[in-house]
Design an enzyme around this catalytic site. Structure first.
Site, short mmCIF file in Angstrom:
data_model
loop_
_atom_site.label_atom_id
_atom_site.label_comp_id
_atom_site.label_asym_id
_atom_site.label_seq_id
_atom_site.Cartn_x
_atom_site.Cartn_y
_atom_site.Cartn_z
CG HIS A 162 27.92 64.19 -18.32
ND1 HIS A 162 28.30 64.91 -17.21
CD2 HIS A 162 29.05 64.09 -19.08
CE1 HIS A 162 29.58 65.24 -17.30
NE2 HIS A 162 30.06 64.75 -18.44
CG HIS A 214 30.55 67.19 -22.34
ND1 HIS A 214 31.67 67.92 -22.04
CD2 HIS A 214 30.55 66.15 -21.47
CE1 HIS A 214 32.33 67.34 -21.06
NE2 HIS A 214 31.67 66.27 -20.68
CG HIS A 235 36.15 60.83 -18.65
ND1 HIS A 235 36.99 61.10 -17.60
CD2 HIS A 235 35.28 61.86 -18.74
CE1 HIS A 235 36.65 62.27 -17.07
NE2 HIS A 235 35.62 62.76 -17.74
CG ASP A 244 31.48 61.45 -16.16
OD1 ASP A 244 30.97 60.54 -15.48
OD2 ASP A 244 31.72 62.59 -15.72
CG ASP A 245 32.51 62.72 -21.15
OD1 ASP A 245 31.63 63.19 -20.40
OD2 ASP A 245 33.67 63.18 -21.22
ZN LIG Z 1 31.98 64.88 -19.20
#
Ligand SMILES: [Zn+2]
Length: 245
Positions: free
Chosen positions: A114, A118, A209, A64-65
């Site tokens: 996503h 955020h 992440h 993620d991210d």
């Molecule tokens: Zn995230």
């Protein structure tokens, strides 16, 4: 086992005018794009996946991210081991590295939504949530030509009602996780690796992440250990298609 390729149907809800007008959502979805997918099971209207039910030693690795600069290093690690993963990218990061998303797609990975900023969706209005998801969707399609099929709410923050209309309007099931090694707290490379390896189980979804370099540094140990234990890595859409529940 599902027997045929079947895109998600929106017949369970009235398609909104926004959906009908938006060309971005008409882009081919990831499972249509890849020839490796033999089938896809459409999830229920408000379905949320923390894991799937299966007796096979199979897990979905999710990052993620990103993307960030060391996402390229991560892609090298995955490529060297022929492992496929799913990336829940943030729109504001995609803007700076569209070529990284093209590499993900070309190397067989899946990309999920996503949001753009955020945002914790459960704290926001319907209009704001729609904008967050729509703009991120459009950014991913603009970068790759391939539409995301699933979404992960930042921080896991989403209401049951939001999940229902997000699925109805975007066709996204909500993807959570079965294993959270808390890598974002940066407990150290070996701790991240150990927690992830111990948290893996058949049908699991592993949350990591790529935003953090220490997480990327833990990936070779995670991959080599789980491969050695006989695990196979699939993308989230592939995992959902294997659900026996
Ligand atoms: Zn995230």
């Amino acid at each position: 086992m599902p027997s045929q390729v079947k895109p998600i149907s929106l017949t369970a809800a009235e398609p909104s005018p926004r959906y009908q007008l938006d060309i971005g959502l008409d882009a081919p979805t990831w499972d249509q794009y890849t020839s490796e997918i033999a089938s896809f099971a459409p999830p229920k209207i408000d379905d949320t996946y923390f894991r799937i039910k299966t007796s096979e030693k199979v897990v979905a690795l999710t990052f993620d991210d990103g993307p960030v600069s060391h996402t390229a290093t991560l892609l090298d690690m995955l490529k060297a081991r022929k492992v496929k993963a799913t990336f829940y990218v943030v729109g504001n990061m995609v803007r700076h590295r569209p070529q990284m998303l093209r590499r993900m797609i070309s190397e067989g990975h899946e990309i999920g939504n996503h949001t753009v900023t955020h945002a914790i969706l459960s704290k926001h209005s319907r209009d704001k949530v729609k904008r967050e998801l729509q703009q991120a969707h459009d950014q991913i399609v603009a970068a790759t030509g391939v539409a995301p099929k699933t979404m992960r709410p930042p921080g896991g923050g989403i209401t049951k009602e939001q999940k229902k209309w997000v699925f109805a309007e975007f066709g996204y099931p909500t993807i959570m996780w079965s294993c959270d090694p808390m890598d974002w707290k940066k407990p150290g490379v070996s701790v991240v690796a150990q927690r992830t390896i111990q948290g893996a189980s058949p049908g699991g979804i592993l949350l990591l992440h790529d935003l953090h370099k220490s997480t990327v540094d833990a990936v070779p140990t995670i991959l080599d250990t789980l491969l050695g234990q006989g695990y196979r890595f699939v993308t989230v859409s592939e995992l959902i298609a294997m659900d026996e529940s």
